[in-house]
Scaffold this active site. Structure first.
Site, PDB file in Angstrom:
ATOM      1  N   ASP A  41     -33.583 -26.652 -21.322  1.00 35.31           N
ATOM      2  CA  ASP A  41     -34.617 -25.653 -21.566  1.00 35.31           C
ATOM      3  C   ASP A  41     -34.871 -25.634 -23.076  1.00 35.31           C
ATOM      4  O   ASP A  41     -33.926 -25.463 -23.851  1.00 35.31           O
ATOM      5  CB  ASP A  41     -34.077 -24.293 -21.084  1.00 35.31           C
ATOM      6  CG  ASP A  41     -35.078 -23.170 -21.231  1.00 35.31           C
ATOM      7  OD1 ASP A  41     -36.096 -23.358 -21.919  1.00 35.31           O
ATOM      8  OD2 ASP A  41     -34.812 -22.095 -20.656  1.00 35.31           O
ATOM      9  N   LYS A  93     -51.736 -21.204 -28.805  1.00 38.86           N
ATOM     10  CA  LYS A  93     -52.047 -22.495 -29.443  1.00 38.86           C
ATOM     11  C   LYS A  93     -52.579 -22.280 -30.863  1.00 38.86           C
ATOM     12  O   LYS A  93     -52.218 -23.006 -31.781  1.00 38.86           O
ATOM     13  CB  LYS A  93     -53.054 -23.291 -28.600  1.00 38.86           C
ATOM     14  CG  LYS A  93     -52.457 -23.845 -27.304  1.00 38.86           C
ATOM     15  CD  LYS A  93     -51.390 -24.887 -27.580  1.00 38.86           C
ATOM     16  CE  LYS A  93     -50.774 -25.471 -26.327  1.00 38.86           C
ATOM     17  NZ  LYS A  93     -49.615 -26.336 -26.589  1.00 38.86           N
ATOM     18  N   ILE A 128     -37.013 -29.267 -18.305  1.00 37.63           N
ATOM     19  CA  ILE A 128     -36.215 -28.217 -17.651  1.00 37.63           C
ATOM     20  C   ILE A 128     -35.873 -28.626 -16.211  1.00 37.63           C
ATOM     21  O   ILE A 128     -34.882 -28.197 -15.651  1.00 37.63           O
ATOM     22  CB  ILE A 128     -36.956 -26.859 -17.722  1.00 37.63           C
ATOM     23  CG1 ILE A 128     -36.009 -25.704 -17.437  1.00 37.63           C
ATOM     24  CG2 ILE A 128     -38.170 -26.826 -16.804  1.00 37.63           C
ATOM     25  CD1 ILE A 128     -36.538 -24.351 -17.905  1.00 37.63           C
ATOM     26  N   GLY A 179     -40.494 -31.673 -22.450  1.00 43.08           N
ATOM     27  CA  GLY A 179     -41.542 -31.460 -21.457  1.00 43.08           C
ATOM     28  C   GLY A 179     -41.975 -32.804 -20.890  1.00 43.08           C
ATOM     29  O   GLY A 179     -43.151 -33.019 -20.572  1.00 43.08           O
ATOM     30  N   TYR A 227     -52.980 -18.374 -23.576  1.00 41.54           N
ATOM     31  CA  TYR A 227     -52.685 -19.778 -23.888  1.00 41.54           C
ATOM     32  C   TYR A 227     -53.358 -20.165 -25.206  1.00 41.54           C
ATOM     33  O   TYR A 227     -52.730 -20.742 -26.095  1.00 41.54           O
ATOM     34  CB  TYR A 227     -53.197 -20.637 -22.726  1.00 41.54           C
ATOM     35  CG  TYR A 227     -53.113 -22.124 -22.926  1.00 41.54           C
ATOM     36  CD1 TYR A 227     -51.885 -22.778 -22.939  1.00 41.54           C
ATOM     37  CD2 TYR A 227     -54.276 -22.884 -23.066  1.00 41.54           C
ATOM     38  CE1 TYR A 227     -51.821 -24.156 -23.107  1.00 41.54           C
ATOM     39  CE2 TYR A 227     -54.213 -24.258 -23.226  1.00 41.54           C
ATOM     40  CZ  TYR A 227     -52.984 -24.883 -23.244  1.00 41.54           C
ATOM     41  OH  TYR A 227     -52.927 -26.244 -23.400  1.00 41.54           O
TER      42      TYR A 227
HETATM   43  N1  SER Z   1     -56.200 -28.328 -20.064  1.00 39.11           N
HETATM   44  C1  SER Z   1     -55.868 -27.009 -20.547  1.00 39.11           C
HETATM   45  C2  SER Z   1     -56.062 -25.988 -19.505  1.00 39.11           C
HETATM   46  O1  SER Z   1     -56.946 -26.158 -18.709  1.00 39.11           O
HETATM   47  C3  SER Z   1     -56.697 -26.673 -21.754  1.00 39.11           C
HETATM   48  O2  SER Z   1     -56.142 -27.322 -22.845  1.00 39.11           O
HETATM   49  O3  SER Z   1     -55.376 -25.017 -19.488  1.00 39.11           O
END
Ligand code: SER
Length: 313
Positions: free
Chosen positions: A51, A145, A37, A10, A141
């Site tokens: 990837d 995490k 990628i 990344g 997200y």
């Molecule tokens: N910076 C990230 C976001 O805004 C949060 O960790 O998705």
């Protein structure tokens, strides 16, 4: 210092762009392999287009180059992952699990993986959020995490894999632009201020969030990775803090150098993500364990951003 071969996955993203530059300066250009990628705009050292979901290619790369450290940054941020939940889960989770498995198989010495303030949720204390507290993420997200933090901890306990992690706050730098996040407004605001003299913010004026200048984040990340293993007591992910501010406060700070700057507010769905996150972070455990210490406060950050983004306009 033992010779290290570092792989950054990344590498073209917001963190990767700056981290690769920093690591190459410290460890030598040829010893840091950047991978993404997408092809980079400019190549300054070894680069592999790949990837992270391609396990065979990734395994080959780690074996062929005898990689000793992996920084795995490839991920989908909060706003984008909310639009593409299955893809977000696949990239954020399967990508991490691939890296953990390959690291164990190929005896990679250390792995870094970023977590986020998005692991916290509505039931988390909002002020000075402690290292250990209730975590009920409301974004996909954040869910990825939080699960990832526990995969890291599990691989440390089960396989002895030396995996280290930081819960980043919103990151603000001038060398790269973020994409698909909620805290991104605090980067765009500088570019728009300098290009147009105004900014239309997608969060409310009083939305306080934890933030950090990229230089602090990169230095902290490498300091964590270089700390002796016995100092790393948290194997899920460390809270770290830089500063906290609202869009309204940031605008006031910008007006100190650009009095004519105008800000308007049109909150969108990202407001709900921001509302579920902490306002400020207690990072005392990171300070005690491996000496974390931020160098930038809000006014220093604004000074740096206004100077450097000016060069880009
Ligand atoms: N910076 C990230 C976001 O805004 C949060 O960790 O998705």
């Amino acid at each position: 210092m033992a010779k290290e071969t570092i792989l950054v996955l990344g590498a073209n993203g917001q963190i990767g762009t700056e981290l690769v530059e920093y690591l190459r300066f410290e460890y030598g250009n040829v010893n840091v392999i950047a991978s993404d990628i997408k092809a980079p705009q400019e190549v300054h050292g070894p680069f592999e287009q790949m990837d992270v979901l391609d396990v065979n290619r990734l395994t080959e790369l780690v074996k062929d180059h005898k990689v000793t450290q992996i920084y795995h940054l490839a991920a989908m941020l909060s706003a984008t992952a909310e639009q593409k939940i299955m893809l977000g889960w696949e990239l954020n989770m399967t990508g991490l699990i691939n890296v953990l498995n390959i690291a164990v198989e190929c005896k990679v010495k250390k792995v870094f993986w970023p977590s986020s303030i998005a692991v916290f949720g509505p039931s988390t204390p909002k002020l000075n959020t402690p290292q250990y507290c209730y975590t009920d993420p409301s974004t996909l997200y954040g869910v990825s995490k939080l699960a990832g933090e526990h995969w890291c901890n599990y691989y440390f306990n089960k396989f002895g894999l030396d995996v280290r992690s930081i819960r980043y706050p919103g990151l603000i730098g001038y060398k790269s632009v973020p994409g698909g996040g909620t805290t991104d407004y605090a980067v765009y605001i500088f570019h728009e201020a300098l290009a147009r003299g105004s900014y239309d913010c997608f969060l409310e004026a009083d939305t306080m969030l934890p933030m950090m200048y990229m230089e602090d984040a990169i230095r902290g990340t490498v300091e964590l990775m270089e700390a002796p293993a016995e100092k790393i007591k948290v194997r899920t992910s460390y809270n770290i803090a830089g500063m906290s501010f609202t869009p309204g406060e940031l605008a006031i700070e910008i007006r100190k150098t650009m009095p004519e700057f105008k800000i308007t507010y049109h909150p969108d769905i990202r407001q709900t993500y921001a509302d579920s996150w902490p306002k400020s972070i207690d990072d005392s455990v990171a300070r005690k364990d491996w000496g974390w210490n931020p160098h930038f406060n809000t006014s220093k950050l604004v000074g740096e951003m206004m100077t450097h983004c000016k060069d880009l306009v």
